[in-house]
Design a protein around this motif. Structure first.
Motif, PDB file in Angstrom:
ATOM      1  N   GLY A 230      67.160  13.114  51.089  1.00 24.59           N
ATOM      2  CA  GLY A 230      67.154  12.795  52.650  1.00 24.59           C
ATOM      3  C   GLY A 230      68.221  13.802  53.565  1.00 24.59           C
ATOM      4  N   SER A 231      68.895  14.783  52.797  1.00 26.63           N
ATOM      5  CA  SER A 231      69.797  15.303  53.360  1.00 26.63           C
ATOM      6  C   SER A 231      68.967  16.895  53.881  1.00 26.63           C
ATOM      7  CB  SER A 231      70.879  15.926  52.776  1.00 26.63           C
ATOM      8  OG  SER A 231      70.694  16.673  51.520  1.00 26.63           O
ATOM      9  N   MET A 232      69.746  17.561  54.580  1.00 31.51           N
ATOM     10  CA  MET A 232      69.355  18.972  55.110  1.00 31.51           C
ATOM     11  C   MET A 232      68.207  18.600  55.870  1.00 31.51           C
ATOM     12  SD  MET A 232      71.763  20.524  53.687  1.00 31.51           S
ATOM     13  CE  MET A 232      71.568  22.272  54.253  1.00 31.51           C
ATOM     14  N   PHE A 233      67.096  19.447  55.800  1.00 32.24           N
ATOM     15  CA  PHE A 233      65.839  19.362  56.679  1.00 32.24           C
ATOM     16  C   PHE A 233      65.136  18.063  56.040  1.00 32.24           C
ATOM     17  CE2 PHE A 233      66.109  23.668  59.019  1.00 32.24           C
ATOM     18  CZ  PHE A 233      66.859  23.033  60.035  1.00 32.24           C
ATOM     19  N   ALA A 234      65.286  17.289  55.296  1.00 32.62           N
ATOM     20  CA  ALA A 234      64.220  16.231  54.723  1.00 32.62           C
ATOM     21  C   ALA A 234      63.792  15.479  55.918  1.00 32.62           C
ATOM     22  CB  ALA A 234      64.925  15.608  53.664  1.00 32.62           C
ATOM     23  N   ALA A 235      64.631  15.045  56.930  1.00 33.18           N
ATOM     24  CA  ALA A 235      64.031  14.376  57.973  1.00 33.18           C
ATOM     25  C   ALA A 235      62.922  14.954  58.699  1.00 33.18           C
ATOM     26  CB  ALA A 235      65.467  14.303  58.916  1.00 33.18           C
ATOM     27  N   LEU A 236      62.745  16.323  58.684  1.00 37.62           N
ATOM     28  CA  LEU A 236      61.601  16.675  59.707  1.00 37.62           C
ATOM     29  C   LEU A 236      60.246  16.052  59.419  1.00 37.62           C
ATOM     30  CD1 LEU A 236      62.410  20.921  59.488  1.00 37.62           C
ATOM     31  CD2 LEU A 236      63.116  19.002  61.083  1.00 37.62           C
ATOM     32  N   GLN A 237      60.173  15.831  58.136  1.00 36.87           N
ATOM     33  CA  GLN A 237      58.849  15.037  57.666  1.00 36.87           C
ATOM     34  C   GLN A 237      58.495  13.658  58.509  1.00 36.87           C
ATOM     35  OE1 GLN A 237      58.569  14.515  53.299  1.00 36.87           O
ATOM     36  NE2 GLN A 237      58.575  16.753  53.018  1.00 36.87           N
ATOM     37  N   SER A 238      59.749  13.214  59.059  1.00 34.98           N
ATOM     38  CA  SER A 238      59.711  11.916  59.685  1.00 34.98           C
ATOM     39  C   SER A 238      59.202  12.083  61.044  1.00 34.98           C
ATOM     40  CB  SER A 238      61.161  11.209  59.597  1.00 34.98           C
ATOM     41  OG  SER A 238      61.678  11.083  58.415  1.00 34.98           O
ATOM     42  N   TRP A 239      59.179  13.159  61.482  1.00 33.52           N
ATOM     43  CA  TRP A 239      58.303  13.550  62.858  1.00 33.52           C
ATOM     44  C   TRP A 239      56.905  13.369  62.877  1.00 33.52           C
ATOM     45  CZ3 TRP A 239      63.489  15.446  62.668  1.00 33.52           C
ATOM     46  CH2 TRP A 239      64.228  15.281  63.644  1.00 33.52           C
ATOM     47  N   GLN A 240      56.379  13.285  61.855  1.00 32.79           N
ATOM     48  CA  GLN A 240      54.963  13.068  61.724  1.00 32.79           C
ATOM     49  C   GLN A 240      54.784  11.568  62.182  1.00 32.79           C
ATOM     50  OE1 GLN A 240      52.796  14.455  58.047  1.00 32.79           O
ATOM     51  NE2 GLN A 240      54.938  14.930  57.260  1.00 32.79           N
ATOM     52  N   ASP A 241      55.727  10.699  62.149  1.00 29.96           N
ATOM     53  CA  ASP A 241      55.401   9.218  62.485  1.00 29.96           C
ATOM     54  C   ASP A 241      55.760   9.146  63.870  1.00 29.96           C
ATOM     55  OD1 ASP A 241      55.308   6.343  62.173  1.00 29.96           O
ATOM     56  OD2 ASP A 241      57.593   6.284  62.738  1.00 29.96           O
TER      57      ASP A 241
END
Length: 173
Positions: free
Chosen positions: A139-150
């Motif tokens: 979940g670190s670095m840019f892993a959170a970018l995928q969450s913006w699909q929600d």
């Protein structure tokens, strides 16, 4: 007899090596995360700790760029998104390999760093600027970018801040 003993010994060695490798990988990943967590603690101040009167157009963190640049002159900014793991220095190396597997202190780190495309200007003055970062399984670095699909995540995290020594940028996600 002898074959069975050798086979058992070989399986035991493989098992011990596998467990050792797994534990080393977990320890290494934890140490790598701590480098950045410690960096955020040392070089940024959250808005709740800042003086009163900050407007909504002010970034939720301030960065001690003087101290950061003393650590590494390749640091060109800091990227932050409240409520996510995105809270990292941004670097610019002479090519795109420099910070692919190095942290902001220049040490080997499989998570690498968030870094600017080497062909972009370090002052973010290009019409388009590309930032690279790994999509880490933890979940670190840019892993959170995928969450913006929600949609709900997007609505809860509409802004990413890019802070530089000269200017702060409010980026709408």
């Amino acid at each position: 007899g002898r074959f069975r003993l050798l086979l058992t010994l070989a399986i035991a060695v493989i098992f011990v090596a596998s467990v050792g490798g797994y534990l080393y990988t977990r320890w290494s990943a934890q140490r790598q995360r701590e480098v950045y967590t410690d960096g955020a603690r040392r070089y940024t101040v959250k808005a709740s700790s800042l003086s009163e009167g900050q407007g909504t157009e002010q970034p939720p963190v301030t960065v001690d760029f003087d101290a950061l640049l003393a650590v590494n002159s390749d640091i060109v900014g800091w990227i932050f998104c409240e409520g996510t793991a995105i809270d990292y220095p941004v670097l610019c190396g002479e090519n795109n390999d420099v910070y692919l597997r190095r942290d902001y202190e220049g040490n080997a780190n499989t998570a690498g760093s968030i870094f600017l495309e080497a062909q972009n200007r370090a002052d973010f003055s290009d019409a388009n600027t590309i930032l690279y970062g790994h999509n880490m399984a933890d979940g670190s670095m840019f892993a959170a970018l995928q969450s913006w699909q929600d949609q709900a995540f997007y609505e809860a995290h509409p802004v990413i801040w890019l802070l530089t020594p000269k200017q702060d940028y409010k980026l709408l996600a």
